[in-house]
Design an enzyme around this catalytic site. Sequence first.
Site, mmCIF file in Angstrom:
data_model
loop_
_atom_site.group_PDB
_atom_site.id
_atom_site.type_symbol
_atom_site.label_atom_id
_atom_site.label_comp_id
_atom_site.label_asym_id
_atom_site.label_seq_id
_atom_site.Cartn_x
_atom_site.Cartn_y
_atom_site.Cartn_z
ATOM 1 N N THR A 45 37.780 42.414 32.614
ATOM 2 C CA THR A 45 37.995 43.540 31.700
ATOM 3 C C THR A 45 38.843 43.137 30.512
ATOM 4 O OG1 THR A 45 37.915 44.993 33.635
ATOM 5 C CG2 THR A 45 38.746 45.959 31.594
ATOM 6 N N TYR A 133 39.572 36.576 44.441
ATOM 7 C CA TYR A 133 38.587 37.551 43.975
ATOM 8 C C TYR A 133 37.267 37.301 44.715
ATOM 9 C CZ TYR A 133 36.174 40.383 40.373
ATOM 10 O OH TYR A 133 35.452 41.338 39.700
ATOM 11 N N LYS A 160 40.871 40.702 46.368
ATOM 12 C CA LYS A 160 40.189 41.743 45.588
ATOM 13 C C LYS A 160 38.719 41.680 45.980
ATOM 14 C CE LYS A 160 38.536 42.651 40.860
ATOM 15 N NZ LYS A 160 38.632 44.109 40.745
#
Length: 294
Positions: A45, A133, A160
């Site tokens: 992001t 991740y 995550k």
Amino acid sequence: MLKGNQVLIVTPFDNNYEVDESSLVNLVDHLVEQDVAGIIVLGTTGEFFSLQDHEKKRIIDITSERTKDRTALIVGVAHSGSSISADMARYAGEKGASAVLLPPPYYHVPTPEGMIDHFTIVGQRGNVDLMVYDGGGGIEVPIHVIEKVRAATSKLRYIKLTAPKVTKVREYHETFGSEVSVFAGEDLLIMPELLEGADGLTTAAGNLRPKELTEIFNLVQNEKFSEAQMIHDAHIAPQAIVTGSIRNEFIQCFKTSLKMMGIIKTDTVRPPLHRLSESRIQNLSLMLQNQKLI
């Protein structure tokens, strides 16, 4: 241990494609005032892929100063080179980051052995807690990889999860107990992953709805599942459908929304990303109006 609502923020740029430091400060301050549990910079992001190292360090400097003694800071250190990720992780740790977010190496598809080496090198050299991740770049991380890395470094403490397997939250907890915390990482899977026992959230949705996501998390912890689902269905799902309907436009959607909300100055993204079409901008505007965000 980190928990709760960790927000993946955008990196604001000005009209000349330079980092807009004043908008970055404004965004961080806005989210801190909304009582988020933490802020994540330099993730997807945050357009980490278009930032040079000196820009990344400047962003770490600014956000570490603004979050200091106010909320947690997590720093993305994605790179295909393990030593490069480790160097950035070490810098983030020196600046007070609580953890670094590390996906598998991208561009080439790593073997499980390659993932083990990559995560271990960053864990050993970076000297800061790791949030691996799982699903980053579309690459799922096998649980046995996490086991191997945990045997080599105690720094791997967080996951995550964006791989589309909500039951993997429970699998992680069954394997590692309280030694590893799992965070829901996909906007539309927040509720099922929290119901599976996720310890927090790591989503971009918090750029627009930080208070609601914190409330959802707290309600689930207190087993008020129906109330949490009502808030999700009323506020999170509508924005997630609009912002995530075209996968390679979600960054632009968040920037355009934050500009409309008056939190950042421009919706500029760096190439190869492009500005949204006028119809998509109108779509966003109508959603934000209906959600009473503008």
